[in-house]
Design a protein around this motif. Structure first.
Motif, PDB file in Angstrom:
ATOM      1  N   GLN A 610       0.320  -1.543   0.204  1.00  0.00           N
ATOM      2  CA  GLN A 610      -0.203   0.178   0.185  1.00  0.00           C
ATOM      3  C   GLN A 610       0.427   1.113   0.317  1.00  0.00           C
ATOM      4  N   THR A 611       0.432   1.855  -0.748  1.00  0.00           N
ATOM      5  CA  THR A 611       1.581   3.633  -1.151  1.00  0.00           C
ATOM      6  C   THR A 611       0.676   4.877  -0.809  1.00  0.00           C
ATOM      7  N   ARG A 612       1.362   5.682  -0.387  1.00  0.00           N
ATOM      8  CA  ARG A 612       0.925   7.025  -0.298  1.00  0.00           C
ATOM      9  C   ARG A 612       1.511   7.962  -1.551  1.00  0.00           C
ATOM     10  N   LEU A 613       0.747   8.137  -2.893  1.00  0.00           N
ATOM     11  CA  LEU A 613       1.018   9.301  -4.191  1.00  0.00           C
ATOM     12  C   LEU A 613       1.679   9.755  -3.805  1.00  0.00           C
ATOM     13  N   PRO A 614       2.800  10.864  -4.679  1.00  0.00           N
ATOM     14  CA  PRO A 614       3.380  12.407  -4.742  1.00  0.00           C
ATOM     15  C   PRO A 614       1.692  12.830  -4.357  1.00  0.00           C
ATOM     16  N   ASP A 615       0.167  12.643  -4.933  1.00  0.00           N
ATOM     17  CA  ASP A 615      -0.844  13.787  -5.003  1.00  0.00           C
ATOM     18  C   ASP A 615      -1.525  13.317  -4.360  1.00  0.00           C
ATOM     19  N   GLY A 616      -1.054  12.699  -2.807  1.00  0.00           N
ATOM     20  CA  GLY A 616      -2.134  11.913  -1.381  1.00  0.00           C
ATOM     21  C   GLY A 616      -2.894  11.092  -1.786  1.00  0.00           C
ATOM     22  N   LYS A 617      -3.101  10.736  -2.936  1.00  0.00           N
ATOM     23  CA  LYS A 617      -4.300   8.954  -3.324  1.00  0.00           C
ATOM     24  C   LYS A 617      -3.304   8.095  -2.951  1.00  0.00           C
ATOM     25  N   ARG A 618      -4.100   7.343  -1.744  1.00  0.00           N
ATOM     26  CA  ARG A 618      -3.787   6.174  -1.370  1.00  0.00           C
ATOM     27  C   ARG A 618      -4.539   5.150  -2.397  1.00  0.00           C
ATOM     28  N   SER A 619      -2.696   4.268  -2.293  1.00  0.00           N
ATOM     29  CA  SER A 619      -3.426   2.949  -3.467  1.00  0.00           C
ATOM     30  C   SER A 619      -2.691   1.591  -3.426  1.00  0.00           C
ATOM     31  N   VAL A 620      -3.839   0.537  -3.214  1.00  0.00           N
ATOM     32  CA  VAL A 620      -2.196  -0.499  -3.408  1.00  0.00           C
ATOM     33  C   VAL A 620      -1.816  -0.464  -5.198  1.00  0.00           C
ATOM     34  N   THR A 621       0.195  -0.757  -4.959  1.00  0.00           N
ATOM     35  CA  THR A 621       0.709  -0.809  -6.185  1.00  0.00           C
ATOM     36  C   THR A 621       0.956  -2.095  -6.030  1.00  0.00           C
ATOM     37  N   GLN A 622       1.567  -2.640  -5.010  1.00  0.00           N
ATOM     38  CA  GLN A 622       1.918  -3.748  -5.505  1.00  0.00           C
ATOM     39  C   GLN A 622       1.695  -5.726  -5.102  1.00  0.00           C
ATOM     40  N   ILE A 623       1.030  -6.606  -5.739  1.00  0.00           N
ATOM     41  CA  ILE A 623      -0.216  -7.838  -5.050  1.00  0.00           C
ATOM     42  C   ILE A 623       1.217  -9.344  -5.391  1.00  0.00           C
ATOM     43  N   SER A 624       2.310  -9.408  -4.367  1.00  0.00           N
ATOM     44  CA  SER A 624       2.926 -10.095  -4.701  1.00  0.00           C
ATOM     45  C   SER A 624       2.763 -12.266  -4.220  1.00  0.00           C
ATOM     46  N   GLU A 625       2.931 -12.827  -4.576  1.00  0.00           N
ATOM     47  CA  GLU A 625       2.882 -14.418  -4.137  1.00  0.00           C
ATOM     48  C   GLU A 625       4.478 -14.794  -3.628  1.00  0.00           C
ATOM     49  N   VAL A 626       4.674 -15.261  -2.006  1.00  0.00           N
ATOM     50  CA  VAL A 626       5.827 -15.449  -2.394  1.00  0.00           C
ATOM     51  C   VAL A 626       5.976 -17.267  -2.269  1.00  0.00           C
ATOM     52  N   GLN A 627       6.714 -17.414  -3.204  1.00  0.00           N
ATOM     53  CA  GLN A 627       6.980 -18.521  -3.769  1.00  0.00           C
ATOM     54  C   GLN A 627       7.447 -19.734  -2.844  1.00  0.00           C
ATOM     55  N   GLY A 628       9.014 -19.141  -2.085  1.00  0.00           N
ATOM     56  CA  GLY A 628       9.552 -19.756  -1.424  1.00  0.00           C
ATOM     57  C   GLY A 628      10.768 -19.727  -1.559  1.00  0.00           C
ATOM     58  N   MET A 629      11.762 -20.636  -1.592  1.00  0.00           N
ATOM     59  CA  MET A 629      13.295 -20.564  -1.528  1.00  0.00           C
ATOM     60  C   MET A 629      13.756 -20.810  -2.809  1.00  0.00           C
ATOM     61  N   GLU A 630      15.368 -20.118  -3.189  1.00  0.00           N
ATOM     62  CA  GLU A 630      15.592 -20.741  -4.502  1.00  0.00           C
ATOM     63  C   GLU A 630      17.153 -20.563  -3.456  1.00  0.00           C
TER      64      GLU A 630
END
Length: 672
Positions: A610-630
């Motif tokens: 979750q990120t607060r953008l420069p214009d003050g708007k708050r937005s989800v910017t990334q949804i990631s899966e944790v896949q494990g270890m390499e």
């Protein structure tokens, strides 16, 4: 549902019994909902409306009442409204109690009514069953009060008594409309004319709402055209007045008190005189300099003292007098100048950098407010009033503290010697208008495609970490995601300062506690996480991981408490993994870094940035899966990534846990 900014509480009272007050309340609710297409809640003090409304609408028999909803007021939401009210399209109904008596705890009832009103365009309250002292308090929170009278001599005498009672309590006449329910046969005499009120707004006359009409309506007969037309005309006046006021507010927002011919020093001196007079009456002890008064018992006495003091100041302007009383009571009972900012729905955060410099955040932007305290001591008094009910302390040995207001707003306070600006107070306001995932989509903070995915992850019991910077909206997003948890599960929430407001019935809320004056009694988030494991939780929701509790949280996620959620401070999804590693090291357990990473990779399945953008708007910017270890590295794969032009964009990658999402009814839009 109606928005917080547009809602109106409409209270209806009769000058005496039998003047048609309850009939009018029911008809107004029906006309507003059916003819004017507005969202209306009717809070029925008599249950007479229940019978009448049922004649017109296919409504089920009520199984809940207003008093039963009081325990849920702090986390009221649309789902609870739907559960406790009975509804038919735009009209929702609830009786005050099943036993026909108002709730004894008036403060809780008032708080609940205010919160309920935020979900409707109009909330109509029939005050017939409320005692007189309770009616006065409800008048204060109402936007418009309608007094129903008839032209009978006894009704006019009662009207005059009602007028005097309202005047004695300094309730502004602007909030009261007078409506006459008259018959063709009654004629007023000169003596009656003297009893007619000139202080209230005259809303007009309506044809007789007597027993004959009531019985006709109960039998399902249509509302007579002349009565419906009269009531519609009155409602149009109320609606037009409301829209005009909203237009004026849009042009000139009143975030700060109106500038009148009084100074902070005058208010301060009046407050000191009030304290002196209260000590003389024995209401305060001489040793008590700054006291949080019990409002119910002392405010009427304080108002009487203030009116006497102000009468000696040779102030003619009525508005100035009212402002003096209001500001002085804010100092005596509330948080002083901050009360105006707390009531302003546009303000999301308040930052007092000492008594004379108070910034506010509006729509993600900071601006300097005109509000200020007279000195450090006034600001310290407000801080102490916040901390006292929650048992937190602030002194030289503990010069900083976290806390919360009764409405759930988060508070941080810092005092000298570590603060060089004097007392510092930061309040992150708790939104009274409970946000939903639909709101985030409407704001552009989330796409419907991403929200469907996250909802499926919650239902499929994926362990989720919401990460982001300070003030980015992590807790708000966590609260919204928690609404996807099924009602059948037992949830334990753990926080430093309770902010989460879950809608489910089976929720156990735990809050950490600082040490007392002797340095004993400290209960940390980590202590609560460990204890929660013994409470048979289906899910654990930790408001924020900051230290060693992260290791215990990961172990809980790995030992049968899947579907748990938390937040953490980090700038990216990759950074939050590093933050979790560092926090686990704070636990003081001698584990190699690879073992900690393995714990993280097995426990955390989804990271939402979750990120607060420069214009003050708050937005989800990334949804990631944790896949494990390499090897020794934890591998993340982006599922959605924010694009400045397109918003959240789904990536050409299929989650590895897609089968579990399919099991809860989710279908991946891409190739499977």
């Amino acid at each position: 549902m109606g928005s917080t900014l547009n809602r109106t509480i409409l209270s209806i009272i009769g000058s005496k019994g039998g003047v048609g007050c309850s009939t009018l309340a029911a008809l107004m609710a029906l006309i507003l909902a059916k003819k004017k297409n507005l969202k209306v809640a009717i809070i029925d003090g008599t249950q007479f409306q229940q019978s009448m409304l049922f004649s017109y609408l296919p409504l089920p028999i009520p199984t809940h009442s207003l008093d039963q909803l009081i325990p849920y007021a702090s986390h009221l939401n649309a789902k609870l409204i739907e559960k406790y009210f009975i509804s038919n399209e735009n009209l929702s109904y609830i009786p005050i109690t099943q036993s026909n008596n108002p709730d004894k705890n008036l403060d809780e009832t008032l708080n609940l009514i205010s919160k309920i009103s935020e979900y409707f365009d109009y909330a109509i309250i029939d005050l017939s069953s409320f005692p007189q002292d309770q009616q006065l308090r409800i008048f204060e929170i109402s936007d418009q009060n309608i007094i129903v009278s008839s032209l009978e001599h006894s009704s006019l005498v009662s009207l005059k008594k009602t007028e005097k009672r309202l005047t004695d309590f300094h309730l502004t006449s602007k909030k009261f409309g007078l409506l006459f329910n008259q018959t063709q046969t009654i004629q007023t005499t000169p003596k009656d004319t003297q009893l007619l009120s000139e202080k209230f707004n005259n809303l007009g006359n309506i044809p007789f709402l007597g027993n004959d009409l009531s019985f006709d309506l109960l039998e399902g007969k249509p509302v007579p055209n002349n009565i419906e037309k009269s009531i519609s005309t009155i409602l149009d006046k109320i609606i037009n007045t409301k829209e005009k006021a909203e237009t004026n507010n849009a042009v000139q927002p009143s975030s700060e008190p109106k500038t009148l011919k009084i100074s902070l020093q005058e208010i301060h001196e009046l407050h000191q005189k009030l304290l002196e007079n209260l000590r003389k009456t024995g209401a305060l002890n001489d040793s008590q300099k700054n006291v949080t008064f019990h409002r119910d018992t002392l405010e009427p006495q304080a108002k009487e003292i203030l009116n006497n003091l102000i009468s000696e100041m040779n102030i003619d302007d009525r508005e100035t007098k009212q402002h003096l009383v209001s500001e002085t009571l804010n100092l005596a009972f509330g948080l002083g100048p901050l009360e105006h900012l707390l009531r302003n729905n546009e303000v999301s955060e308040i930052m007092a950098n000492g008594p004379h410099q108070i910034f506010v955040e509006k729509k993600g932007r900071l601006e300097l407010s005109d509000v200020r305290f007279i000195d450090d001591q006034q600001l310290r008094t407000s801080i102490e009033r916040i901390l006292s009910p929650i048992g937190r302390r602030l002194d030289e040995s503990q010069p900083y503290v976290d806390g919360r207001l009764l409405d759930g707003s988060r508070v941080n306070a810092v005092i000298p010697p570590i603060s060089l600006n004097g007392p510092i107070l930061t309040i992150r306001k708790f939104s009274k208008n409970k946000l939903t995932v639909d709101d985030l989509i409407r704001f552009g903070s989330l796409t419907s495609e991403a929200s469907d995915f996250l909802g499926a992850c919650v239902k499929a019991r994926k362990n989720i970490v919401v990460s982001g910077g300070t003030g980015s909206g992590k807790t708000t997003l966590l609260n919204i995601l928690s609404n996807f948890i099924p009602e059948t599960e037992r949830i334990v929430t753990i926080e430093d300062s309770a902010e989460l407001q879950l809608s489910q019935d089976h929720v156990v809320r735990l809050e950490s506690r600082p040490a007392n004056l002797e340095g004993k009694g400290h209960i940390s988030i980590r202590d609560l996480v460990i204890n929660a494991l013994r409470m048979r939780p289906d899910r654990i929701v930790v408001g924020e991981c900051r230290g060693g509790e992260a290791l215990d949280m990961l172990q809980a996620m790995n030992t049968g408490h899947d579907g748990s959620m938390t937040t953490a401070h980090a700038n990216t999804a990759r950074d939050v993994i590093s933050r979790l590693e560092t926090m686990c090291l704070f636990a003081g357990v001698d584990l190699p870094l690879k073992a900690i990473r393995e714990q993280i990779s097995r426990a955390v399945e989804v990271v939402v940035q979750q990120t607060r953008l420069p214009d003050g708007k708050r937005s989800v910017t990334q949804i990631s899966e944790v896949q494990g270890m390499e090897g020794d590295v934890i591998v993340l794969q982006d599922i959605f990534v924010y694009d400045k032009e397109k918003g959240l964009v789904r990536q050409p990658f299929t989650p590895s846990f897609l089968k579990s999402l399919n099991a809860v009814g989710y279908q991946w839009p891409g190739k499977q």
